[in-house]
Design a protein around this motif. Structure first.
Motif, PDB file in Angstrom:
ATOM      1  N   PHE A 204       0.958  -1.227  -0.014  1.00 46.57           N
ATOM      2  CA  PHE A 204      -0.081   0.061  -0.063  1.00 46.57           C
ATOM      3  C   PHE A 204       0.820   1.157   0.079  1.00 46.57           C
ATOM      4  O   PHE A 204       0.479   2.262  -0.660  1.00 46.57           O
ATOM      5  CB  PHE A 204      -0.999   0.011   1.180  1.00 46.57           C
ATOM      6  CG  PHE A 204      -1.804  -0.916   1.286  1.00 46.57           C
ATOM      7  CD1 PHE A 204      -2.471  -1.387   0.021  1.00 46.57           C
ATOM      8  CD2 PHE A 204      -2.428  -1.634   2.265  1.00 46.57           C
ATOM      9  CE1 PHE A 204      -3.725  -2.273  -0.022  1.00 46.57           C
ATOM     10  CE2 PHE A 204      -3.478  -2.620   2.348  1.00 46.57           C
ATOM     11  CZ  PHE A 204      -3.979  -3.084   0.859  1.00 46.57           C
TER      12      PHE A 204
ATOM     13  N   LEU B  52       0.628   4.113  -3.007  1.00 43.10           N
ATOM     14  CA  LEU B  52       0.280   5.518  -2.293  1.00 43.10           C
ATOM     15  C   LEU B  52       1.492   6.489  -2.626  1.00 43.10           C
ATOM     16  O   LEU B  52       1.198   7.796  -2.396  1.00 43.10           O
ATOM     17  CB  LEU B  52      -0.228   5.540  -1.080  1.00 43.10           C
ATOM     18  CG  LEU B  52      -1.461   4.749  -0.866  1.00 43.10           C
ATOM     19  CD1 LEU B  52      -1.915   4.808   0.680  1.00 43.10           C
ATOM     20  CD2 LEU B  52      -2.576   5.377  -1.510  1.00 43.10           C
TER      21      LEU B  52
ATOM     22  N   PHE C 131      -7.412  10.481  -0.246  1.00 40.71           N
ATOM     23  CA  PHE C 131      -8.670   9.487   0.381  1.00 40.71           C
ATOM     24  C   PHE C 131      -8.088   8.110   0.705  1.00 40.71           C
ATOM     25  O   PHE C 131      -8.345   7.916   1.845  1.00 40.71           O
ATOM     26  CB  PHE C 131      -9.620   9.553  -0.692  1.00 40.71           C
ATOM     27  CG  PHE C 131     -10.749   8.407  -0.637  1.00 40.71           C
ATOM     28  CD1 PHE C 131     -11.712   8.610   0.398  1.00 40.71           C
ATOM     29  CD2 PHE C 131     -10.520   7.125  -0.887  1.00 40.71           C
ATOM     30  CE1 PHE C 131     -12.452   7.646   0.754  1.00 40.71           C
ATOM     31  CE2 PHE C 131     -11.485   6.229  -0.577  1.00 40.71           C
ATOM     32  CZ  PHE C 131     -12.415   6.452   0.207  1.00 40.71           C
ATOM     33  N   PHE C 132      -7.220   7.274  -0.152  1.00 42.60           N
ATOM     34  CA  PHE C 132      -6.765   5.997   0.314  1.00 42.60           C
ATOM     35  C   PHE C 132      -5.887   6.071   1.416  1.00 42.60           C
ATOM     36  O   PHE C 132      -5.920   5.161   2.330  1.00 42.60           O
ATOM     37  CB  PHE C 132      -6.160   5.429  -0.883  1.00 42.60           C
ATOM     38  CG  PHE C 132      -7.110   5.104  -1.999  1.00 42.60           C
ATOM     39  CD1 PHE C 132      -8.188   4.173  -1.800  1.00 42.60           C
ATOM     40  CD2 PHE C 132      -6.689   5.596  -3.540  1.00 42.60           C
ATOM     41  CE1 PHE C 132      -9.011   3.794  -2.549  1.00 42.60           C
ATOM     42  CE2 PHE C 132      -7.433   4.829  -4.506  1.00 42.60           C
ATOM     43  CZ  PHE C 132      -8.731   4.146  -4.100  1.00 42.60           C
TER      44      PHE C 132
ATOM     45  N   THR D  29      -5.855   8.283   3.919  1.00 46.93           N
ATOM     46  CA  THR D  29      -6.683   8.495   5.123  1.00 46.93           C
ATOM     47  C   THR D  29      -7.364   7.302   5.522  1.00 46.93           C
ATOM     48  O   THR D  29      -7.585   6.683   6.591  1.00 46.93           O
ATOM     49  CB  THR D  29      -7.491   9.633   5.099  1.00 46.93           C
ATOM     50  OG1 THR D  29      -6.871  10.767   4.481  1.00 46.93           O
ATOM     51  CG2 THR D  29      -8.281   9.881   6.475  1.00 46.93           C
ATOM     52  N   ALA D  30      -7.957   6.616   4.423  1.00 45.09           N
ATOM     53  CA  ALA D  30      -8.901   5.458   4.809  1.00 45.09           C
ATOM     54  C   ALA D  30      -8.023   4.404   5.277  1.00 45.09           C
ATOM     55  O   ALA D  30      -8.678   3.937   6.337  1.00 45.09           O
ATOM     56  CB  ALA D  30      -9.523   5.094   3.592  1.00 45.09           C
ATOM     57  N   ILE D  31      -7.061   3.880   4.711  1.00 52.14           N
ATOM     58  CA  ILE D  31      -6.193   2.885   5.136  1.00 52.14           C
ATOM     59  C   ILE D  31      -5.577   2.981   6.614  1.00 52.14           C
ATOM     60  O   ILE D  31      -5.385   2.213   7.439  1.00 52.14           O
ATOM     61  CB  ILE D  31      -5.185   2.362   4.198  1.00 52.14           C
ATOM     62  CG1 ILE D  31      -5.927   1.862   2.963  1.00 52.14           C
ATOM     63  CG2 ILE D  31      -4.183   1.463   4.646  1.00 52.14           C
ATOM     64  CD1 ILE D  31      -5.004   1.591   1.709  1.00 52.14           C
ATOM     65  N   PHE D  32      -5.488   4.388   6.750  1.00 51.67           N
ATOM     66  CA  PHE D  32      -4.630   4.650   8.282  1.00 51.67           C
ATOM     67  C   PHE D  32      -5.900   4.872   9.177  1.00 51.67           C
ATOM     68  O   PHE D  32      -5.371   4.692  10.442  1.00 51.67           O
ATOM     69  CB  PHE D  32      -4.009   6.036   8.008  1.00 51.67           C
ATOM     70  CG  PHE D  32      -3.212   6.554   9.414  1.00 51.67           C
ATOM     71  CD1 PHE D  32      -2.253   5.605   9.787  1.00 51.67           C
ATOM     72  CD2 PHE D  32      -3.649   7.307   9.988  1.00 51.67           C
ATOM     73  CE1 PHE D  32      -1.463   5.839  10.807  1.00 51.67           C
ATOM     74  CE2 PHE D  32      -2.743   7.885  11.167  1.00 51.67           C
ATOM     75  CZ  PHE D  32      -1.845   6.963  11.621  1.00 51.67           C
ATOM     76  N   LEU D  33      -7.127   5.104   8.993  1.00 49.37           N
ATOM     77  CA  LEU D  33      -7.971   5.416  10.036  1.00 49.37           C
ATOM     78  C   LEU D  33      -8.360   4.153  10.960  1.00 49.37           C
ATOM     79  O   LEU D  33      -8.435   4.619  12.156  1.00 49.37           O
ATOM     80  CB  LEU D  33      -9.516   5.500   9.076  1.00 49.37           C
ATOM     81  CG  LEU D  33     -10.547   6.477   9.731  1.00 49.37           C
ATOM     82  CD1 LEU D  33     -10.176   7.748   9.982  1.00 49.37           C
ATOM     83  CD2 LEU D  33     -11.758   6.297   8.976  1.00 49.37           C
ATOM     84  N   PRO D  34      -8.085   2.940  10.622  1.00 49.67           N
ATOM     85  CA  PRO D  34      -8.394   1.929  11.697  1.00 49.67           C
ATOM     86  C   PRO D  34      -7.429   2.193  12.844  1.00 49.67           C
ATOM     87  O   PRO D  34      -7.829   2.070  14.165  1.00 49.67           O
ATOM     88  CB  PRO D  34      -8.002   0.724  11.082  1.00 49.67           C
ATOM     89  CG  PRO D  34      -8.489   1.004   9.780  1.00 49.67           C
ATOM     90  CD  PRO D  34      -7.967   2.362   9.487  1.00 49.67           C
ATOM     91  N   CYS D  35      -6.126   2.761  12.735  1.00 53.14           N
ATOM     92  CA  CYS D  35      -5.350   2.727  13.899  1.00 53.14           C
ATOM     93  C   CYS D  35      -5.476   3.976  14.791  1.00 53.14           C
ATOM     94  O   CYS D  35      -4.722   4.057  15.892  1.00 53.14           O
ATOM     95  CB  CYS D  35      -3.932   2.641  13.468  1.00 53.14           C
ATOM     96  SG  CYS D  35      -3.029   4.202  13.092  1.00 53.14           S
ATOM     97  N   VAL D  36      -6.699   4.639  14.503  1.00 52.28           N
ATOM     98  CA  VAL D  36      -6.938   5.430  15.735  1.00 52.28           C
ATOM     99  C   VAL D  36      -8.199   5.159  16.510  1.00 52.28           C
ATOM    100  O   VAL D  36      -8.450   5.751  17.483  1.00 52.28           O
ATOM    101  CB  VAL D  36      -7.571   6.883  15.226  1.00 52.28           C
ATOM    102  CG1 VAL D  36      -6.272   7.506  14.343  1.00 52.28           C
ATOM    103  CG2 VAL D  36      -8.648   6.936  14.265  1.00 52.28           C
TER     104      VAL D  36
ATOM    105  N   TYR E 193      -1.077   1.682  10.466  1.00 53.95           N
ATOM    106  CA  TYR E 193       0.101   2.143  11.119  1.00 53.95           C
ATOM    107  C   TYR E 193       1.386   1.950  10.714  1.00 53.95           C
ATOM    108  O   TYR E 193       2.313   2.697  10.528  1.00 53.95           O
ATOM    109  CB  TYR E 193      -0.123   1.233  12.496  1.00 53.95           C
ATOM    110  CG  TYR E 193       0.735   1.812  13.739  1.00 53.95           C
ATOM    111  CD1 TYR E 193       0.667   2.606  14.423  1.00 53.95           C
ATOM    112  CD2 TYR E 193       1.897   0.907  13.885  1.00 53.95           C
ATOM    113  CE1 TYR E 193       1.624   3.138  15.484  1.00 53.95           C
ATOM    114  CE2 TYR E 193       2.821   1.164  14.801  1.00 53.95           C
ATOM    115  CZ  TYR E 193       2.718   2.282  15.804  1.00 53.95           C
ATOM    116  OH  TYR E 193       3.621   2.530  16.660  1.00 53.95           O
TER     117      TYR E 193
ATOM    118  N   ILE F 136       2.339   4.014   7.506  1.00 58.81           N
ATOM    119  CA  ILE F 136       2.959   5.298   7.625  1.00 58.81           C
ATOM    120  C   ILE F 136       4.215   5.327   7.709  1.00 58.81           C
ATOM    121  O   ILE F 136       5.013   6.211   6.927  1.00 58.81           O
ATOM    122  CB  ILE F 136       2.121   5.864   8.677  1.00 58.81           C
ATOM    123  CG1 ILE F 136       0.593   5.932   8.604  1.00 58.81           C
ATOM    124  CG2 ILE F 136       2.860   7.183   9.336  1.00 58.81           C
ATOM    125  CD1 ILE F 136       0.265   7.214   7.470  1.00 58.81           C
TER     126      ILE F 136
END
Lengths: 272, 276
Positions: B73, B77, B87-88, B90-97, B155, B158
């Motif tokens: 990924f 990206l 968008f991608f 943020t979307a893929i990173f979102l779960p780790c918050v 996570y 990043i």
């Protein structure tokens, strides 16, 4: 330029990314829609908004003394973050600014301890807390988490960028060490503090295992504990649980969207 | 140095204490010196062996899948021509918050017997009968692995993404002009330059997996019949769920300490070898 294989690769990349984005976002969607449905609807897999949102909120607030629970969560996370930042940044500052014969040895020892899992510490910590007679108090939750080695490490790395001339100038002006730290160092390192705040707050807010061990009565419980408790019954009320999950996720989600760039910076501070 | 005092009390002292404790036997608060009794007990404890195997199973399956996905990924990206990059990302990173508790709970509802996962699969005719996700040993493990992967892939991504952005663009340009295909540019330029970060993520993921607790406790409580039991959960059960057996629990916890130490050492040595 555009041969069919490259084009196919591109399409596959988009497909995979879209799939990943869908998988990542879906549970959030499910949680939000779920909070507005009755438990029976959620179990049947209803994927559209329902009308039970208000009921779920009311039931959620009736199931526990939620005002107290939210107060506990915010107090522990807020106080925990403030104390952690104070203590760890002092340690980071100290490690970088003062020379002593054992400095590197002590620091190396700290880094070694970073790899000791919490599971190995929780029993002696629990017994220790019992001896201090502070089981089921805020102190018991806070004390072991304040001196985070990871964040000390982070602050030491960041302090390398702090100009030591500034400290020397302040010393010549007759400032005491603690005044230098308070009035020179902290303002200069603002952005480091901001990034660290996010990481520490998230860790404190989401903390589960240790509060689970030391907090024993309902009026001391935090939001994460309460949400976890809701699922353990024989007939969990999923609508209520979904609303609880939203409450538990909301603060960190807000922080994330407000400070997206800082957040990533903060995480990366550790690898550099 | 308040930090050192705190660490002394809440880290160094407990470490030494649990080492001492691991040689004690007894229940509740009554201890007596047991020598190697606890270590002997380890070798004959089916639950311990189960937990140990599970930890390694999760480690062997989940960590590679997650890191490869994250690397893939990140690479996709990192392409500035990619449409919808922000968008991608943020979307893929979102779960780790999300909090571990919140997402475990959500996964539990998705993978219920009549949950949305089964409903969709039935609807698409992928399966004939609903799968009993959390009560079947195989699928319970599957759900745990899926849940951890969901939470942590972004996570790790990043870290890779940041490292990739520090790579000098001109290296890729030169390779492109020489006619090196895309996958080879990835394999021979990106991956070697990312080695330190890959090492960092694999060490942290290994430590994380060995400490796995929240998800298994909330999703399955280690069941069915200990098929998702982990060492951390077992320690918790030994100390706080049943009649407390602190001494033996401390012994089990030292197994994790030793494992984390050994695995980190191995990973460092592998990384050093490749660099030479």
């Amino acid at each position: 330029m555009t041969n069919p294989i490259a084009l196919l690769g591109r399409a596959a990349t988009y497909l995979l990314l879209s799939l990943a984005a869908f998988v990542s976002i879906f549970p959030f969607f499910w949680m939000i829609v779920g909070a507005s449905n009755t438990s029976a609807d959620i179990i049947r897999g209803k994927g559209s908004p329902g009308v039970a949102l208000w009921d779920n909120i009311v039931k959620f607030f009736n199931s526990f003394d939620m005002v107290r629970v939210l107060f506990n969560s915010f107090l522990l996370a807020g106080l925990g973050t403030a104390l952690t930042l104070l203590v760890t940044s002092m340690a980071g500052y100290g490690f970088e600014m003062f020379r002593s014969r054992f400095r590197e040895k002590v620091f190396g020892g700290l880094l070694l301890m970073l790899s000791i899992p919490f599971a190995a510490l929780m029993i002696p910590l629990f017994v220790l807390m019992a001896q201090f007679k502070i089981i089921n108090t805020y102190q018991a939750v806070l004390l072991p988490s304040i001196a985070s080695i990871f964040i000390i490490f982070y602050f030491r790395q960041a302090t390398k960028a702090f100009p030591s001339e500034l400290r020397d100038a302040a010393r010549i002006d007759g400032l005491k060490e603690w005044q230098i730290f308070l009035f020179v160092y902290i303002p200069v390192m603002r952005s480091t503090y901001a990034a660290a705040t996010i990481i520490v707050f998230m860790a404190q807010w989401n903390n589960y295992l240790w509060p689970l061990i030391v907090l024993q009565t309902n009026e001391m419980k935090t939001l994460t504990l309460v949400v976890a408790t809701l699922t353990s019954g024989y007939t969990p009320d999923w609508g209520v649980i979904m609303f609880g999950a939203i409450c538990a996720t909301f603060p960190t989600l807000v922080i994330f969207f407000l400070l997206q760039r800082r957040f990533v910076e903060g995480m990366l501070g550790a690898v550099k | 140095m308040p930090a050192l005092v705190l660490l002394g009390i809440f880290m160094v002292y407990p470490i030494l204490w649990s080492l001492w404790m691991s040689f004690q036997v007894g229940r509740g608060m009554n201890f007596s010196f047991g020598g190697l009794t606890n270590i002997m007990r380890l070798t004959q404890d089916p639950v311990f062996i189960r937990a140990l195997t599970n930890n390694f199973l999760f480690l062997a399956i989940q960590v590679p899948i997650m890191l490869v996905l994250a690397l893939f990924f990140a690479n996709a990206l990192n392409d500035s021509k990619l449409w919808g990059r922000g968008f991608f990302r943020t979307a893929i990173f979102l779960p780790c918050v999300t909090s571990l508790v919140a997402y475990s709970v959500i996964f539990k509802s998705i993978f219920g017997l009549e949950g949305i996962a089964n409903q969709s699969l039935l609807f698409l005719h992928v399966i004939e009968n609903p799968i009993n996700w959390l009560s079947d040993p195989f699928w319970a493990r599957f759900v745990v692995i899926a849940a951890i992967t969901w939470r942590w892939t972004g996570y790790n991504m990043i870290f890779y993404l940041a490292a990739m952005q520090n790579i000098d663009r001109s290296m890729y340009e030169a390779a492109r002009i020489d006619g090196v295909p895309g996958w080879a540019r990835f394999w021979y330029i990106t991956v070697p330059l990312l080695k330190p970060v890959i090492l960092f993520t694999s060490v942290t993921s290994t430590i994380g997996t060995l400490q796995l607790f929240d998800e298994v406790n909330l999703l399955t409580m280690g069941g069915p019949s200990d098929s998702t039991m982990t060492l951390s959960l077992y320690i918790y059960n030994l100390s706080f769920r049943f009649m407390p057996s602190f001494g033996y629990a401390a012994t089990v916890s030292y197994v994790i300490v030793v494992l984390v130490g050994l695995l980190s050492l191995i990973q460092f040595m592998v990384a050093r070898d490749r660099r030479a």
